[in-house]
Design a protein around this motif. Structure first.
Motif, PDB file in Angstrom:
ATOM      1  N   THR A  28       6.690  12.954   4.941  1.00 45.59           N
ATOM      2  CA  THR A  28       6.161  12.424   3.689  1.00 45.59           C
ATOM      3  C   THR A  28       6.238  13.421   2.544  1.00 45.59           C
ATOM      4  O   THR A  28       6.033  13.041   1.378  1.00 45.59           O
ATOM      5  CB  THR A  28       4.693  11.989   3.873  1.00 45.59           C
TER       6      THR A  28
ATOM      7  N   ARG B   2      15.315   6.650   3.083  1.00 40.70           N
ATOM      8  CA  ARG B   2      14.567   5.464   3.496  1.00 40.70           C
ATOM      9  C   ARG B   2      15.401   4.564   4.400  1.00 40.70           C
ATOM     10  O   ARG B   2      14.903   4.065   5.424  1.00 40.70           O
ATOM     11  CB  ARG B   2      14.126   4.674   2.257  1.00 40.70           C
TER      12      ARG B   2
ATOM     13  N   GLU C 178       0.822  -1.208   0.000  1.00 43.50           N
ATOM     14  CA  GLU C 178       0.000   0.000   0.000  1.00 43.50           C
ATOM     15  C   GLU C 178       0.858   1.261   0.000  1.00 43.50           C
ATOM     16  O   GLU C 178       0.549   2.240  -0.686  1.00 43.50           O
ATOM     17  CB  GLU C 178      -0.931   0.004   1.216  1.00 43.50           C
ATOM     18  N   ASP C 179       1.936   1.257   0.783  1.00 41.13           N
ATOM     19  CA  ASP C 179       2.819   2.423   0.854  1.00 41.13           C
ATOM     20  C   ASP C 179       3.895   2.304  -0.227  1.00 41.13           C
ATOM     21  O   ASP C 179       4.859   1.570  -0.079  1.00 41.13           O
ATOM     22  CB  ASP C 179       3.463   2.516   2.238  1.00 41.13           C
ATOM     23  N   LYS C 180       3.701   3.028  -1.311  1.00 36.90           N
ATOM     24  CA  LYS C 180       4.626   2.951  -2.447  1.00 36.90           C
ATOM     25  C   LYS C 180       5.386   4.257  -2.651  1.00 36.90           C
ATOM     26  O   LYS C 180       5.995   4.459  -3.701  1.00 36.90           O
ATOM     27  CB  LYS C 180       3.841   2.608  -3.715  1.00 36.90           C
ATOM     28  N   GLN C 181       5.362   5.142  -1.649  1.00 38.41           N
ATOM     29  CA  GLN C 181       5.949   6.464  -1.840  1.00 38.41           C
ATOM     30  C   GLN C 181       7.446   6.398  -2.113  1.00 38.41           C
ATOM     31  O   GLN C 181       7.927   6.987  -3.091  1.00 38.41           O
ATOM     32  CB  GLN C 181       5.687   7.345  -0.619  1.00 38.41           C
ATOM     33  N   ASP C 182       8.197   5.702  -1.269  1.00 35.16           N
ATOM     34  CA  ASP C 182       9.649   5.649  -1.436  1.00 35.16           C
ATOM     35  C   ASP C 182      10.037   4.976  -2.744  1.00 35.16           C
ATOM     36  O   ASP C 182      10.911   5.470  -3.472  1.00 35.16           O
ATOM     37  CB  ASP C 182      10.297   4.906  -0.264  1.00 35.16           C
TER      38      ASP C 182
END
Length: 396
Positions: A212, A198, A143-147
């Protein structure tokens, strides 16, 4: 944590993990391209492209890009919780890069035609590597694909800058400055910073909440930097000062445990501290160059790329090499001295720019700085190539 490692190594150990052949290729290219550049810069050999373009392309796409691909082919499946890359796929890309590097080095000396073929081969490998990473990004269920988005995004800018370099070199040279700016800031720096923000706080056990908006803010500022430089050379100094402030404040917020007794950590911390210092020096020197005739021989980009990207490359490269070979995740005296030497390389290159700004003869110091670079990669190779090639266990 020490990784599990089978004592029964197969005959093809060198290709058993993606980072091994790519790291070896990157380090050999770092030595060879710098030797050729030194000889060309001093007029001992003549290249089919300018020594400056050779230097830029060699380090960006024959040194840093193979190192990036080796690192990401190893770690991106973990970042995305996807299957590891098949051996035949990364060996194919490595083979193309290998022959592309040889053709580029030979073609730059003997034949513009061979050099042009080499550019296309290396670009193909770079683009294929990007597509492999993109496929992992597209198929991940995280779900967390930001990096991972920013890592992939900056790799895309690497492909774009690579394409622009080829177009500039073969068809339209005025594009070269734009290709250089994009590669330095939106590729080399942004990709490395995306990984660092990261992993370094995680390795350092920093528990502060993640910012973020950091990478988005940095990207916008870097884009303005490139835009201002495209409009008028050295006019980006206000953006450089803002970047120094924004990133410096963020590093303070992380509360990195520095100084740290663990060399595998403090080398990563030092690399990050070069970022605000590099942008500050860039802003200062760009402002001076804008209002005077003083030129600093690319002090801004060399401080940022050597101080941050090169330093953290050595830090992460050593960490991955140790961790994926069954060796203890600790730096012995040899490794620690190599980490210290990275800073000698950075400082020597900064001194070359400062001496040039005063109008003094830089050749002696230039030779010393190149020698420092060569010794760095030669001694790292002496220490770690046997680990990458044969899986040897190191003794203190």
């Amino acid at each position: 944590m020490r990784m599990k490692f089978s004592e029964d190594q197969d005959k093809n150990f060198f290709f058993s993990q993606p980072h091994q052949p790519f790291f070896v290729l990157a380090f050999i290219n770092a030595i060879v391209t710098m030797v050729v550049f030194l000889l060309a810069y001093k007029g001992y050999i003549f290249l089919s492209i300018s020594p400056t373009d050779f230097h830029f392309y060699g380090l960006t796409y024959l040194v840093f890009t193979p190192a990036f691909l080796g690192f990401l082919f190893t770690t991106f499946p973990k970042f995305t919780s996807t299957d590891a890359i098949e051996k035949k796929i990364y060996i194919h890309i490595f083979t193309i890069l290998y022959f592309g590097a040889i053709l580029f080095l030979l073609g730059s000396i003997v034949s513009p035609f061979l050099s042009s073929i080499a550019l296309l081969l290396v670009f193909y490998a770079h683009f294929r590597g990007f597509l492999i990473l993109k496929n992992m990004y597209d198929t991940t269920t995280m779900e967390d694909k930001q990096d991972i988005f920013w890592i992939l995004f900056s790799m895309g800018f690497g492909v774009l800058s690579h394409f622009l370099f080829i177009v500039a070199q073969i068809f339209y040279m005025p594009l070269m400055e734009l290709a250089t700016e994009i590669s330095m800031y939106l590729y080399l720096f942004l990709l490395t910073f995306s990984v660092a923000q990261r992993m370094v706080p995680f390795f350092s056990h920093c528990m502060n909440d993640k910012n973020t908006k950091l990478l988005q803010t940095v990207f916008v500022l870097l884009s303005f930097h490139i835009l201002l430089e495209a409009i008028y050379s050295n006019s980006s100094f206000p953006i450089d000062f803002v970047l120094a402030y924004v990133i410096g404040r963020e590093l303070l917020r992380w509360e990195l445990p520095f100084p740290n007794p663990n060399p595998l950590l403090w080398i990563l911390h030092i690399s990050l501290y070069w970022v605000p210092l590099g942008f500050f020096l860039g802003g200062l020197t760009n402002f001076i160059s804008l209002i005077t005739d003083i030129q600093f021989l690319a002090l801004d980009t060399h401080t940022l790329i050597l101080g941050f990207v090169f330093t953290i490359l050595i830090g992460f490269g050593t960490r991955v090499t140790l961790g994926h070979s069954g060796n203890m995740m600790q730096a012995d005296k040899w490794t620690t001295y190599l980490f210290y030497w990275t800073q000698v390389v950075v400082v020597m290159r900064i001194l070359v720019s400062l001496i040039a700004a005063f109008g003094w003869n830089i050749m002696v110091l230039f030779d010393i700085s190149v020698t420092a670079w060569l010794l760095m990669f030669i001694f790292w190779a002496v220490r770690f190539f046997r680990v990458l090639i044969a899986g040897k266990k190191l003794t203190p």
